[in-house]
Design a protein around this motif. Structure first.
Motif, PDB file in Angstrom:
ATOM      1  N   ILE A  88       1.012  -1.389  -0.027  1.00  0.00           N
ATOM      2  CA  ILE A  88      -0.217   0.047   0.045  1.00  0.00           C
ATOM      3  C   ILE A  88       0.766   1.206  -0.022  1.00  0.00           C
ATOM      4  CG2 ILE A  88      -2.095  -1.136   1.234  1.00  0.00           C
ATOM      5  CD1 ILE A  88      -1.118  -0.047   3.762  1.00  0.00           C
ATOM      6  N   LYS A  89       0.374   2.413   0.091  1.00  0.00           N
ATOM      7  CA  LYS A  89       1.064   3.722  -0.188  1.00  0.00           C
ATOM      8  C   LYS A  89       1.353   4.348   1.284  1.00  0.00           C
ATOM      9  CE  LYS A  89       2.986   7.034  -2.602  1.00  0.00           C
ATOM     10  NZ  LYS A  89       4.322   6.696  -2.843  1.00  0.00           N
ATOM     11  N   ALA A  90       2.533   4.191   1.539  1.00  0.00           N
ATOM     12  CA  ALA A  90       2.673   4.894   2.792  1.00  0.00           C
ATOM     13  C   ALA A  90       3.207   6.346   2.578  1.00  0.00           C
ATOM     14  CB  ALA A  90       4.076   4.045   3.428  1.00  0.00           C
ATOM     15  N   LEU A  91       3.025   7.241   3.267  1.00  0.00           N
ATOM     16  CA  LEU A  91       3.396   8.592   3.252  1.00  0.00           C
ATOM     17  C   LEU A  91       4.171   8.777   4.431  1.00  0.00           C
ATOM     18  CD1 LEU A  91      -0.437   9.772   2.320  1.00  0.00           C
ATOM     19  CD2 LEU A  91       1.555   9.565   0.754  1.00  0.00           C
ATOM     20  N   LYS A  92       5.018   9.831   4.278  1.00  0.00           N
ATOM     21  CA  LYS A  92       5.788  10.410   5.442  1.00  0.00           C
ATOM     22  C   LYS A  92       5.064  11.130   6.305  1.00  0.00           C
ATOM     23  CE  LYS A  92      10.113  10.967   3.009  1.00  0.00           C
ATOM     24  NZ  LYS A  92      10.767  11.695   1.558  1.00  0.00           N
ATOM     25  N   VAL A  93       5.453  11.310   7.592  1.00  0.00           N
ATOM     26  CA  VAL A  93       4.748  11.970   8.461  1.00  0.00           C
ATOM     27  C   VAL A  93       5.671  12.852   9.361  1.00  0.00           C
ATOM     28  CG1 VAL A  93       2.503  10.681   8.882  1.00  0.00           C
ATOM     29  CG2 VAL A  93       4.505   9.969  10.218  1.00  0.00           C
ATOM     30  N   LYS A  94       5.351  13.806  10.187  1.00  0.00           N
ATOM     31  CA  LYS A  94       6.303  14.388  11.105  1.00  0.00           C
ATOM     32  C   LYS A  94       5.075  15.000  12.063  1.00  0.00           C
ATOM     33  CE  LYS A  94       6.626  18.753   8.667  1.00  0.00           C
ATOM     34  NZ  LYS A  94       7.691  19.861   8.385  1.00  0.00           N
ATOM     35  N   GLU A  95       5.490  15.124  13.190  1.00  0.00           N
ATOM     36  CA  GLU A  95       5.068  15.913  14.358  1.00  0.00           C
ATOM     37  C   GLU A  95       5.590  17.116  14.527  1.00  0.00           C
ATOM     38  OE1 GLU A  95       4.212  13.203  17.661  1.00  0.00           O
ATOM     39  OE2 GLU A  95       3.560  14.946  19.019  1.00  0.00           O
ATOM     40  N   GLU A  96       4.434  18.165  14.589  1.00  0.00           N
ATOM     41  CA  GLU A  96       4.896  19.466  14.654  1.00  0.00           C
ATOM     42  C   GLU A  96       3.976  20.446  15.618  1.00  0.00           C
ATOM     43  OE1 GLU A  96       8.061  20.770  11.815  1.00  0.00           O
ATOM     44  OE2 GLU A  96       6.555  22.548  11.656  1.00  0.00           O
ATOM     45  N   ASP A  97       4.060  20.989  16.381  1.00  0.00           N
ATOM     46  CA  ASP A  97       3.093  22.055  17.036  1.00  0.00           C
ATOM     47  C   ASP A  97       2.073  21.338  17.448  1.00  0.00           C
ATOM     48  OD1 ASP A  97       4.862  23.961  16.238  1.00  0.00           O
ATOM     49  OD2 ASP A  97       4.148  24.468  14.452  1.00  0.00           O
ATOM     50  N   GLY A  98       1.911  20.252  17.838  1.00  0.00           N
ATOM     51  CA  GLY A  98       0.893  19.452  18.450  1.00  0.00           C
ATOM     52  C   GLY A  98       0.221  18.727  17.310  1.00  0.00           C
ATOM     53  N   TYR A  99       0.619  19.057  16.113  1.00  0.00           N
ATOM     54  CA  TYR A  99      -0.351  18.260  14.941  1.00  0.00           C
ATOM     55  C   TYR A  99       0.612  17.431  14.016  1.00  0.00           C
ATOM     56  CZ  TYR A  99      -3.825  21.724  15.139  1.00  0.00           C
ATOM     57  OH  TYR A  99      -4.978  22.660  15.800  1.00  0.00           O
TER      58      TYR A  99
END
Ligand code: FES
Length: 105
Positions: A88-99
């Motif tokens: 399946i298509k995995a996308l990059k994620v990051k956590e910043e400013d509570g989001y």
């Protein structure tokens, strides 16, 4: 392009779906942190997030499709259990400013 997706409030093994730029994305949290995948199973192209009201499951860092039980590594997209053999298509994620932010191509 990074897009602000959801508040960083999921507990481990929880997920949420959001529509980002017209694309349905499943964002979840496993033991290695947040992940995001396009909400489309590689087996029959059905939504990973639910099947007739039954939600997907996250267990031991694998995402299980509620339709026919295929399992995926949601961090890489790799298929880990039949009947799916394609990723399946995995996308990059990051956590910043509570989001949680998701990188869309
Ligand atoms: S559509 Fe996901 S396992 Fe068949």
């Amino acid at each position: 392009m990074w897009v602000k997706a959801i508040r960083a409030e999921l507990a481990e093994n929880e997920f949420q779906t959001v529509e980002l730029n017209g694309q349905r994305v499943l964002i979840g949290r496993g033991s290695k942190g947040y992940f995001a995948v396009v909400d489309r199973c590689s087996h029959q192209g059905l939504p990973l997030s639910e099947a007739n009201g039954v939600p997907a499951r996250i267990q031991r860092d694998l995402l299980e499709c509620p339709h026919h039980g295929a399992r995926f590594d949601p961090y890489t997209g790799q298929a880990k259990g039949l009947p799916a053999i394609r990723p399946i298509k995995a996308l990059k994620v990051k956590e910043e400013d509570g989001y949680i932010w998701v990188a869309l191509e």
